[in-house]
Scaffold this motif. Structure first.
Motif, short mmCIF file in Angstrom:
data_model
loop_
_atom_site.label_atom_id
_atom_site.label_comp_id
_atom_site.label_asym_id
_atom_site.label_seq_id
_atom_site.Cartn_x
_atom_site.Cartn_y
_atom_site.Cartn_z
N SER A 45 39.14 56.27 91.36
CA SER A 45 38.94 54.97 90.69
C SER A 45 37.67 54.88 89.84
N LEU A 46 36.56 55.48 90.27
CA LEU A 46 35.31 55.36 89.50
C LEU A 46 34.89 56.69 88.88
N ARG A 47 35.89 57.54 88.58
CA ARG A 47 35.55 58.78 87.88
C ARG A 47 34.96 58.38 86.53
N ASP A 48 33.93 59.03 86.08
CA ASP A 48 33.24 58.70 84.82
C ASP A 48 32.28 57.52 84.93
N VAL A 49 32.13 56.94 86.13
CA VAL A 49 31.13 55.88 86.33
C VAL A 49 29.93 56.50 87.05
N THR A 50 28.72 56.21 86.53
CA THR A 50 27.51 56.76 87.15
C THR A 50 26.73 55.62 87.81
N ILE A 51 26.38 55.82 89.07
CA ILE A 51 25.71 54.77 89.85
C ILE A 51 24.36 55.29 90.35
N ALA A 52 23.31 54.48 90.13
CA ALA A 52 21.99 54.83 90.67
C ALA A 52 21.71 53.98 91.90
N ASN A 53 21.36 54.64 92.99
CA ASN A 53 20.98 53.93 94.22
C ASN A 53 19.46 53.91 94.30
N LEU A 54 18.87 52.75 94.08
CA LEU A 54 17.41 52.64 94.03
C LEU A 54 16.91 51.94 95.29
N PHE A 55 16.27 52.68 96.16
CA PHE A 55 15.80 52.09 97.42
C PHE A 55 14.28 52.05 97.46
N PHE A 56 13.75 50.82 97.30
CA PHE A 56 12.31 50.59 97.36
C PHE A 56 11.87 50.18 98.76
N GLU A 57 12.85 50.13 99.69
CA GLU A 57 12.57 49.83 101.10
C GLU A 57 13.43 50.74 101.95
N ASN A 58 13.02 50.95 103.20
CA ASN A 58 13.77 51.85 104.08
C ASN A 58 15.18 51.34 104.35
N SER A 59 16.07 52.27 104.61
CA SER A 59 17.44 51.92 104.96
C SER A 59 18.12 53.14 105.58
N THR A 60 18.97 52.89 106.57
CA THR A 60 19.85 53.95 107.07
C THR A 60 21.30 53.58 106.71
N ARG A 61 21.79 52.46 107.31
CA ARG A 61 23.19 52.07 107.16
C ARG A 61 23.58 51.78 105.70
N THR A 62 22.83 50.90 105.05
CA THR A 62 23.23 50.42 103.73
C THR A 62 23.23 51.57 102.73
N ARG A 63 22.21 52.38 102.79
CA ARG A 63 22.10 53.47 101.83
C ARG A 63 23.22 54.51 102.01
N ILE A 64 23.44 54.93 103.24
CA ILE A 64 24.50 55.92 103.49
C ILE A 64 25.86 55.32 103.17
N SER A 65 26.03 54.05 103.52
CA SER A 65 27.30 53.38 103.29
C SER A 65 27.62 53.28 101.79
N PHE A 66 26.63 52.90 100.97
CA PHE A 66 26.86 52.86 99.51
C PHE A 66 27.14 54.26 98.98
N GLU A 67 26.38 55.24 99.45
CA GLU A 67 26.58 56.61 98.93
C GLU A 67 27.98 57.11 99.28
N LEU A 68 28.41 56.83 100.51
CA LEU A 68 29.76 57.26 100.91
C LEU A 68 30.81 56.52 100.09
N ALA A 69 30.61 55.22 99.92
CA ALA A 69 31.57 54.41 99.15
C ALA A 69 31.71 54.98 97.73
N GLU A 70 30.58 55.33 97.13
CA GLU A 70 30.60 55.87 95.76
C GLU A 70 31.31 57.22 95.71
N LYS A 71 31.04 58.07 96.70
CA LYS A 71 31.70 59.39 96.73
C LYS A 71 33.20 59.23 96.94
N ARG A 72 33.60 58.31 97.83
CA ARG A 72 35.04 58.09 98.08
C ARG A 72 35.75 57.59 96.82
N LEU A 73 34.98 56.93 95.92
CA LEU A 73 35.57 56.41 94.67
C LEU A 73 35.42 57.41 93.52
#
Ligand code: CP
Length: 312
Positions: A45-73
């Protein structure tokens, strides 16, 4: 007629989306939940879409969850952590983001300690912005995954009673949950020590209760928050031991109720402070389902926002 596109180009907060948007995100997340439970978990679905994950604060769940969501798409992703970046050399937020965008980035997922940082960016750059938590303000994808997990457990939320327990003062999860649950017709209460409940809470239309036993007896669902000592510049509670004694959700408290309630926590958990392990790991807890649903919800948000971008 149900809507097929979000009403907004960004997800800055639950305050700025409507009930149809929320229902569309849930319907789309339901489809993506099926996808991520298949042996082949990826869609183009998001082939050809580039996403930047910018984390200025610590995170475990949200960061991994967004990264996985992006990879799955099938999106292309770049990850930025403030701790190892030129922010340390004094670069501004706008310069940082504009430099990243000049490398042809389409969407920005950002966690930032300053409330409103995402609004500022949305006024200055062209990419879709997704708020992954802004200070003590909002954490919209957490509220969406919380409400989605609640509907899986108890059905339609209209009239359901949800209490948000603990450090409401320093919580972005609390405000986003309040907006989201109210838009879905749930009744919301906040409960905690008076020093951790902001005075404006009742003006948001939520009930305020300082007695945890009364709050638990009232609710169908308890969403329990972490005590955020790192955001507390003064002492709001005498000690964690005293907080656990007066507000900690434990088996003894729950066994006094004449019903079972659903237990939730956005994580990270301080076991033995706001919740005991026997409650966090009990059959009534849906804490790990919340984390699982986070990937499907974030896939839905990214997919739908890309659709708004594509239609402009
Ligand atoms: N729930 C949540 O936002 O967790 P993280 O801080 O680990 O992302």
């Amino acid at each position: 007629m149900s809507q097929s596109q979000l009403s907004t180009k960004h997800l800055l907060g639950i305050k700025y989306i409507n009930t149809d948007d929320i229902n569309l995100i849930f319907k789309t997340a339901q489809n993506f939940k099926e996808v991520i439970n298949r042996p082949i978990k990826k869609v183009p679905s998001l082939r050809d879409v580039t996403i930047a994950n910018l984390f200025f604060e610590n995170s475990t769940r949200t960061r991994i969850s967004f990264e996985l969501a992006e990879k799955r798409l099938s999106a292309d992703t770049v990850n930025f952590s403030a701790a190892s970046s030129s922010v340390k050399k004094g670069e501004t937020l706008l310069d940082t983001v504009n430099n990243i965008l000049s490398m042809k980035v389409d969407m920005v997922v950002m966690r930032h300690p300053a409330p409103g940082a995402h609004h500022f960016l949305a006024n200055h750059i062209d990419a879709n912005i997704v708020n992954a938590g802004d200070g003590t303000h909002e954490h919209p994808t957490q509220a969406l995954l919380d409400a989605f997990s609640m509907t899986e457990k108890v059905g339609n939320l209209k009239g359901k009673k949800v209490v948000i327990v603990g450090d409401v003062m320093h919580s972005r999860v609390a405000l986003s949950n309040i907006y989201c649950l109210q838009k879905l017709g749930a009744k919301v209460m906040v409960c905690g020590p008076p020093t951790l409940i902001p005075q404006h809470m009742s003006s948001l239309g939520v009930e305020v209760e300082y007695d945890i036993d009364k709050a638990l007896a009232w609710c169908d669902i308890a969403n329990i928050l972490r005590i955020q000592l790192e955001r507390q510049d003064i002492k709001y509670i005498p000690s964690l031991r005293e907080y656990a004694l007066y507000y900690g959700v434990n088996k003894e408290r729950l066994s006094k109720l004449d019903k079972s309630i659903t237990i939730m926590h956005p994580g990270p958990i301080n076991r033995g402070v706001e919740i005991t392990s026997d409650v966090a790991d009990s059959e009534h807890s849906i804490i790990l389902q919340q984390v699982e649903n986070g990937v499907a919800i974030r896939m839905a948000v990214l997919y739908l926002l890309a659709g708004v971008r594509g239609s402009e």
